[in-house]
Design an enzyme around this catalytic site. Structure first.
Site, mmCIF file in Angstrom:
data_model
loop_
_atom_site.group_PDB
_atom_site.id
_atom_site.type_symbol
_atom_site.label_atom_id
_atom_site.label_comp_id
_atom_site.label_asym_id
_atom_site.label_seq_id
_atom_site.Cartn_x
_atom_site.Cartn_y
_atom_site.Cartn_z
ATOM 1 N N LYS A 155 10.836 6.881 2.656
ATOM 2 C CA LYS A 155 10.251 6.633 1.340
ATOM 3 C C LYS A 155 9.096 7.587 1.046
ATOM 4 O O LYS A 155 8.732 7.763 -0.123
ATOM 5 C CB LYS A 155 9.773 5.189 1.227
ATOM 6 C CG LYS A 155 8.616 4.800 2.118
ATOM 7 C CD LYS A 155 8.263 3.329 1.961
ATOM 8 C CE LYS A 155 7.117 2.909 2.861
ATOM 9 N NZ LYS A 155 5.852 3.626 2.573
ATOM 10 N N ASP A 156 8.524 8.224 2.081
ATOM 11 C CA ASP A 156 7.425 9.165 1.885
ATOM 12 C C ASP A 156 7.903 10.584 1.622
ATOM 13 O O ASP A 156 7.101 11.460 1.290
ATOM 14 C CB ASP A 156 6.505 9.185 3.118
ATOM 15 C CG ASP A 156 5.801 7.868 3.362
ATOM 16 O OD1 ASP A 156 5.542 7.141 2.372
ATOM 17 O OD2 ASP A 156 5.501 7.558 4.526
ATOM 18 N N ARG A 158 4.369 0.187 -7.535
ATOM 19 C CA ARG A 158 5.662 -0.504 -7.626
ATOM 20 C C ARG A 158 5.497 -1.991 -7.345
ATOM 21 O O ARG A 158 6.000 -2.843 -8.092
ATOM 22 C CB ARG A 158 6.637 0.112 -6.612
ATOM 23 C CG ARG A 158 7.931 -0.697 -6.437
ATOM 24 C CD ARG A 158 8.744 -0.174 -5.256
ATOM 25 N NE ARG A 158 8.040 -0.284 -3.988
ATOM 26 C CZ ARG A 158 7.976 -1.376 -3.254
ATOM 27 N NH1 ARG A 158 8.567 -2.491 -3.666
ATOM 28 N NH2 ARG A 158 7.324 -1.388 -2.101
ATOM 29 N N ARG A 159 4.802 -2.309 -6.265
ATOM 30 C CA ARG A 159 4.583 -3.720 -5.938
ATOM 31 C C ARG A 159 3.697 -4.394 -6.979
ATOM 32 O O ARG A 159 3.938 -5.542 -7.375
ATOM 33 C CB ARG A 159 3.957 -3.837 -4.547
ATOM 34 C CG ARG A 159 4.903 -3.465 -3.408
ATOM 35 C CD ARG A 159 4.216 -3.595 -2.061
ATOM 36 N NE ARG A 159 5.143 -3.323 -0.956
ATOM 37 C CZ ARG A 159 4.862 -2.532 0.077
ATOM 38 N NH1 ARG A 159 3.697 -1.918 0.147
ATOM 39 N NH2 ARG A 159 5.757 -2.352 1.029
ATOM 40 N N ARG A 200 -5.887 0.177 1.215
ATOM 41 C CA ARG A 200 -5.326 1.278 1.994
ATOM 42 C C ARG A 200 -5.496 0.940 3.459
ATOM 43 O O ARG A 200 -6.221 0.038 3.821
ATOM 44 C CB ARG A 200 -6.062 2.596 1.690
ATOM 45 C CG ARG A 200 -5.683 3.275 0.388
ATOM 46 C CD ARG A 200 -4.300 3.910 0.375
ATOM 47 N NE ARG A 200 -3.973 4.719 1.536
ATOM 48 C CZ ARG A 200 -4.304 5.992 1.685
ATOM 49 N NH1 ARG A 200 -4.982 6.615 0.757
ATOM 50 N NH2 ARG A 200 -3.941 6.651 2.770
ATOM 51 N N ARG A 249 -4.722 -3.940 7.078
ATOM 52 C CA ARG A 249 -4.339 -4.763 5.936
ATOM 53 C C ARG A 249 -4.253 -6.242 6.304
ATOM 54 O O ARG A 249 -4.745 -7.105 5.571
ATOM 55 C CB ARG A 249 -3.011 -4.262 5.368
ATOM 56 C CG ARG A 249 -3.107 -2.830 4.842
ATOM 57 C CD ARG A 249 -1.828 -2.358 4.207
ATOM 58 N NE ARG A 249 -1.905 -0.927 3.917
ATOM 59 C CZ ARG A 249 -1.327 -0.341 2.883
ATOM 60 N NH1 ARG A 249 -0.622 -1.047 2.027
ATOM 61 N NH2 ARG A 249 -1.430 0.958 2.690
ATOM 62 N N CYS A 307 6.863 9.072 -5.208
ATOM 63 C CA CYS A 307 6.926 7.874 -4.375
ATOM 64 C C CYS A 307 5.847 6.870 -4.733
ATOM 65 O O CYS A 307 5.880 5.728 -4.281
ATOM 66 C CB CYS A 307 6.824 8.249 -2.899
ATOM 67 S SG CYS A 307 5.300 9.101 -2.446
#
Length: 306
Positions: A78-79, A126-127, A144, A150, A237
């Site tokens: 995805k990156d 996106r989230r 981040r 997190r 992305c």
């Protein structure tokens, strides 16, 4: 025996993912050495959308490949930018891990159980867009850092919950810490989420051959459709675009099913569409669905978010 140098980011998740690939190569009789490389995305604590987003986690690895410092680079797919680099070959995309997102929340809560005003951390537009579209009344706050950082924000009480990729938790052996696995009907993952990309130099035929045994055709077809859609939308992305493709048995053989969403960060408007086709036509399926989304105004949503 020749030792293949495998370039990886230094985070615990990246090293774990690269270790999985190294172990599979070792099982074929190849000696592999991991080489850690620092990337711009690892060093900066700015939101991704503020310092480029697309490619910030892979550029240093790719340049190390081109220079000959390493022979293979492993990325979270995805990156990886959707624009091909002619100097490099995407030699293997192994079988994908679970692509879904998860919630890690205090007190074992699910999204629907979080109270109004609960603070949910994510660094992903996106989230954020899809979470706001659910209309749950939670506050989306930026975050981040690695998985430990997190989740620690939840344990400390700074956040009521954080959104993460389930694939990363599974690979780290921490899947049990998720309090809810999110249905793609609620939140579509990032294009390529859960898949790994194994790159080498385009002129390195020997390494291309060694990596080819790791390639999974169904996974490659699925992520090709997702990334084709992303490229046609001209979205990076960090754009509020979700997509998930799957290869399933149909009446006339294997079929590719692709679902996608483009959303406003505020949660409205949102464009959700789907398409089907043959796995061998994965790129065309992605392009066709993207064209339908653009006809519905997706370009405006992507432009506003970028």
């Amino acid at each position: 025996m020749t030792v293949l140098r495998l370039g990886t980011r230094a985070s615990a998740l990246a090293v774990t993912q690269s270790g999985l690939i190294a172990d599979r190569l070792r099982a074929t009789g190849v000696e592999v050495e991991l080489v850690t490389i620092s990337t711009e995305g690892d060093r900066s604590r700015q939101p991704l959308v503020e310092f480029g987003g697309q490619g910030v986690f892979v550029a240093a690895l790719r340049e190390a490949l081109v220079r000959g410092d390493v022979d293979i680079a492993v990325h979270s797919l995805k990156d990886l930018p959707t624009t091909p680099d002619p100097r490099l070959a995407l030699a293997a995309i192994p079988q994908r891990e679970d692509p879904r997102d998860v919630l890690v929340a205090r007190d074992g809560l699910t999204l629907g159980e979080l109270p109004q005003g609960a603070r949910v951390g994510t660094g992903s537009p996106r989230r954020e867009a899809q979470l706001n579209a659910l209309g749950l009344g939670v506050e989306v706050v930026p975050i981040r850092g690695n998985v430990d950082t997190r989740i620690a924000k939840v344990a400390s009480g700074d956040y009521d919950g954080v959104l993460l990729a389930r694939a990363g938790l599974l690979r780290l052996g921490r899947a049990g810490e998720a309090t809810e696995v999110l249905d793609p009907l609620q939140m579509l993952p990032a294009p390529g989420q859960g898949a790994l990309a194994c790159e080498c130099r385009a002129n390195d035929d020997a390494t291309i051959h060694l990596l080819s045994v790791l390639d999974d055709s169904d996974t490659r077809a699925a992520v090709t459709a997702e990334r084709s859609l992303l490229a046609t939308l001209e979205a990076g992305c960090s754009a509020p675009v979700g997509a998930l493709a799957e290869v399933a048995q149909g009446d006339d053989g294997d079929e590719l099913w692709l679902r996608a969403v483009v959303g406003s960060i505020s949660g409205s408007p949102t464009i959700r569409l789907s398409a089907t086709g043959l796995p061998s036509e994965a790129a065309a399926v992605g392009e066709r669905l993207a064209a339908e989304m653009l006809a519905e105004g997706a370009d405006t949503l992507v432009a506003v978010a970028s």
